[in-house]
Motif scaffolding. Sequence first.
Motif, PDB file in Angstrom:
ATOM      1  N   ASN A 122      -7.019  20.273 -36.224  1.00  0.00           N
ATOM      2  CA  ASN A 122      -7.077  19.970 -37.660  1.00  0.00           C
ATOM      3  C   ASN A 122      -5.999  20.752 -38.392  1.00  0.00           C
ATOM      4  OD1 ASN A 122      -9.828  18.498 -37.871  1.00  0.00           O
ATOM      5  ND2 ASN A 122     -10.255  20.345 -36.682  1.00  0.00           N
ATOM      6  N   PHE A 123      -5.197  20.063 -39.149  1.00  0.00           N
ATOM      7  CA  PHE A 123      -4.231  20.756 -40.006  1.00  0.00           C
ATOM      8  C   PHE A 123      -3.871  19.857 -41.176  1.00  0.00           C
ATOM      9  CE2 PHE A 123      -1.935  18.815 -36.451  1.00  0.00           C
ATOM     10  CZ  PHE A 123      -0.917  18.115 -37.043  1.00  0.00           C
ATOM     11  N   VAL A 124      -3.070  20.404 -42.070  1.00  0.00           N
ATOM     12  CA  VAL A 124      -2.655  19.624 -43.236  1.00  0.00           C
ATOM     13  C   VAL A 124      -1.213  19.195 -43.002  1.00  0.00           C
ATOM     14  CG1 VAL A 124      -2.221  19.694 -45.724  1.00  0.00           C
ATOM     15  CG2 VAL A 124      -4.235  20.851 -44.767  1.00  0.00           C
TER      16      VAL A 124
ATOM     17  N   GLY B  76       0.555  17.570 -46.985  1.00  0.00           N
ATOM     18  CA  GLY B  76      -0.425  17.531 -48.059  1.00  0.00           C
ATOM     19  C   GLY B  76      -1.704  16.781 -47.729  1.00  0.00           C
ATOM     20  N   GLN B  77      -1.759  16.176 -46.554  1.00  0.00           N
ATOM     21  CA  GLN B  77      -2.976  15.424 -46.207  1.00  0.00           C
ATOM     22  C   GLN B  77      -3.649  16.022 -44.981  1.00  0.00           C
ATOM     23  OE1 GLN B  77      -2.114  11.150 -45.942  1.00  0.00           O
ATOM     24  NE2 GLN B  77      -2.893  11.124 -48.041  1.00  0.00           N
ATOM     25  N   ALA B  78      -4.968  16.176 -45.048  1.00  0.00           N
ATOM     26  CA  ALA B  78      -5.702  16.716 -43.906  1.00  0.00           C
ATOM     27  C   ALA B  78      -5.668  15.703 -42.771  1.00  0.00           C
ATOM     28  CB  ALA B  78      -7.145  17.006 -44.316  1.00  0.00           C
TER      29      ALA B  78
ATOM     30  N   THR C  23      -6.745  15.034 -38.490  1.00  0.00           N
ATOM     31  CA  THR C  23      -7.471  15.473 -37.290  1.00  0.00           C
ATOM     32  C   THR C  23      -6.939  14.642 -36.143  1.00  0.00           C
ATOM     33  OG1 THR C  23      -9.446  15.934 -38.581  1.00  0.00           O
ATOM     34  CG2 THR C  23      -9.750  15.640 -36.197  1.00  0.00           C
TER      35      THR C  23
ATOM     36  N   ASP D  26       3.259  26.474 -42.946  1.00  0.00           N
ATOM     37  CA  ASP D  26       2.967  27.316 -44.123  1.00  0.00           C
ATOM     38  C   ASP D  26       4.273  27.718 -44.816  1.00  0.00           C
ATOM     39  OD1 ASP D  26       0.262  27.121 -43.765  1.00  0.00           O
ATOM     40  OD2 ASP D  26       0.047  29.059 -42.757  1.00  0.00           O
TER      41      ASP D  26
ATOM     42  N   GLU E  50      -0.713  24.526 -42.971  1.00  0.00           N
ATOM     43  CA  GLU E  50       0.031  23.432 -43.598  1.00  0.00           C
ATOM     44  C   GLU E  50       1.324  23.145 -42.858  1.00  0.00           C
ATOM     45  OE1 GLU E  50       0.553  22.977 -47.677  1.00  0.00           O
ATOM     46  OE2 GLU E  50      -1.362  23.911 -48.232  1.00  0.00           O
TER      47      GLU E  50
ATOM     48  N   THR F 184       4.753  20.817 -42.813  1.00  0.00           N
ATOM     49  CA  THR F 184       5.580  19.928 -43.640  1.00  0.00           C
ATOM     50  C   THR F 184       6.733  19.405 -42.796  1.00  0.00           C
ATOM     51  OG1 THR F 184       5.065  21.351 -45.514  1.00  0.00           O
ATOM     52  CG2 THR F 184       6.803  19.715 -45.841  1.00  0.00           C
TER      53      THR F 184
END
Lengths: 163, 749
Positions: A3-5, A8-10, A12, A51, A69, A71
Amino acid sequence: MANFVLNGQAVTIDADPNMPLLWAVREKLGLTGTKFGCGIAQCGACTMHLDGDPIRSCSTPVSMAEGREVTTIEGVSGEAGNGDGLASAIQAAWISEQVPQCGYCQSGQIMSATALLRDNPSPSDDDIDAAMRGNICRCGTYTRIRRAIKVASGQAQPREEEA
Amino acid sequence: MNDMSPDKKERSKLAKWSRRGFIGAGVLAGGGLLIGIGVRPGNPVGALSPKVAGAGENLVNSWVKIGADNIVTAIVPHCEMGQGAHSVLAQMLADELDADWDKVRVQQAPTDGSYVVTDTARMFVAPFTMNAADWIEPTWNGLFTQIARMADAMITGGSSSIRTTGQHSMRIAGAAARGMLVGAAAQSWDVPASEITTENSTLIHKASGKSAPYAEFASAAAHQPMDQTPRLKTPDQYRLMGKSKARTDIPAKINGTAEFGIDAVPEGLDLSYAAVVRPPVPGTTVVSMNAEQAKTMSGVLQILNMGNFVALVADSYWQAQQAINTIQIEWSRSESPILTMDDQYAAFAAALDEAGETGGDEAAKKGDAQGALASAATTIDAEYRVPFLAHAPMEPINCTAYVKDGKCDIWASTQVPLMARSGVAETLGISANDVTVHHPYIGGGFGRRLGADEMSMAARVAAATGYPVKMIWSREEDTQKALYRCADLARMRAGLDESGKLVAFDHAFTQRHDPAEACVPAMYDIANTSVRVAPAELHLPFQAWRSVDHSQQGFFIESFIDEAAHAAGADPLEYRMEMLKGSARHVAVLQKLAEISDWNVETAEGHAKGVAMVESFGTIVGEVIEVDMTSGKPRLVNAWAVCDAGYVMNPDGFKNQIEGGIVFGLTAAMYGELELEDGAIKQSNFHDYRMLRMDETPNIEVALINSGDVPVGGAGEPGLPPAAPAFTNAIFAATGKRLRMLPVAKQFA
């Protein structure tokens, strides 16, 4: 399960915890803007932010991203961008300086440059060298990348297209 | 048109010369600048439309369509691998068409025999036809289109897109389409065509006040007669050519949306992923393998012994690569006696020993080099060597394939899509018409993607498994088990007269591929020249590598000319200038180079400059490199280049290519080397096959000269050949140390 972002969206995903983030994002989540170049953190084509810090996603297991997070180039671009305008300024400079050739390494270059300029809004040549030396460009666009970083940071004027 | 079915042998022969032509298209037909060829005989828009035009779009001729929204789309037959061809070819077509550049788009031509690049094939096989009279031009055009189709000549290479397809197809197609639009409007408006003008994708009849966007007449235009030899613009009439228009492919390349071969996600297909292991020593095959551990690993679907490679198919590429790494493979023994680079260089030396001072195949001969050497006041001789090099494009080799019901779809980054189609068809034993090759952007080619083997490998794996499979090579596979720039050894002798003038030049080496003239210092006025090839076996398979033979010959010749200059006690730039007095273009390049590089200004302490000049792929390039030796190791400080390509279509794009060529050349010069251990390549990835990085790259300044009135030269390769010798010549100027082998860095370790 991981699980991570992502941008900006979670998310799984069902993946081996040792699977590199690069492949999880490209194959399982379908975002192909981040590229595979070497698999051993030598070329920077796979650069993402974890992050906010630039990482080589080909050598970062997906377990490292747990709860954090992530990106990617897609995340800093366009409407999904992080909203601080930095990536847009960088991308505008990449266009004004006509940086890319084949373009394959450029997602990684832009992710490294974005992290650099966020932490250091007016980098010197040495700062640019230090931040960008992990990103190989086989087409050899380094001098343009340097100039684009200076344009994006307001240290140089953008090239004007010949009318 | 496509009813010719040459037998396989014939086709393969044609493919060979055609490919050689593209790679080595260094010899341009002299004389006239432009001849109208390139529009397809019969204007087959009816048959092509379903392949390239969507709803509301009208194909005017093979190369251009116009949408209801007045968007003009150039259909470009070359691939885009960073050289900017898509954009500049569209620029050339749009200029002749008087199209509104803001409403011009580029579309990759499909992998279809209708989109062969006739003009490069023609230039190579029959340059004498290039200046044909208008009345016979359609005949030649028809003939060479057929030949190109037989040879699967849909190729991108040889720095040729702009100077062949651009000059001889896209411009003609644009001008012809313009004429057809004008013809259609004249008919409809009932006015003489000569009274209609065009600008910004609009037709205008001033006297009647009528005007219309191109879109209005696009459909009718397709039925107008097409002029195969339309009148083209002269440089004073260009509006887009010669301008640094921004490249159309760049926006997608900075936001992650550009699709490369490796990004292919075919709709509706659930992909599996293949990793492969190829023979560590060329030509060997699998004797046995132990895959017990791999079989138990998660995600593994199938393990295949394909004879000359092993493939492992899994749910993800990472799983496939992890699992295949555990397989122990025993390979057959190679018959090659070459196990190390010492063995390879010894093989070169043996061939050169046998040729002696006069033997070998004659590549060029002028005067009496042996006699002039014997009577020269001073003679110098030297032996130079260069190693094998990998192309190392950033996008690893990959191919996605799906075989179903006797048909095959291929997604690949390739410089030769039609040859890939034929190769896959032959491998699978099906008709080429049943193979569809999709070729998105290429993440770096440099010659590496001129082969079609990878596509056939992927097709075999897809056929064997029945899955849609994406095959990805690890970086290690591509570094160690691919195709390479050849190593070579050169023995050179020079004779100087009492004034120091170079009067004799003898050059012998073992590897000659393309372009044929790369080994000849033809631009210099040397009375007695002999250039000889003593062929020797290569342990590793050869593949054209950016600038091909010029990459090593530039280093050999321009280093040795520098040695001659120093032996004569002359300034190396002045010395070259003296030998170029017959050519104003070459002299102008050197003069400009001296000016922008401050050649005659003292450098900083510990710094020095070196110069080199090579004419390749139709473009003259002089370069000066400045090194800093103060730390005892060379640091690249500045690079200056002056280029004369006759006329540059997009100056900024051209400069980008030259900058890239310089970095590519300096990377090879500084670090590039593949070594052999038991016949296998030692280097494996970017940690030991190093690339120049941001902090090691010099400042680069490029200046262009449009000398005009000569055929347009190429951009992708010509920047490379002078880089290495200018660099090592600078090291000599700084240290007195003459580097006769590459790479540089390890000689200062």
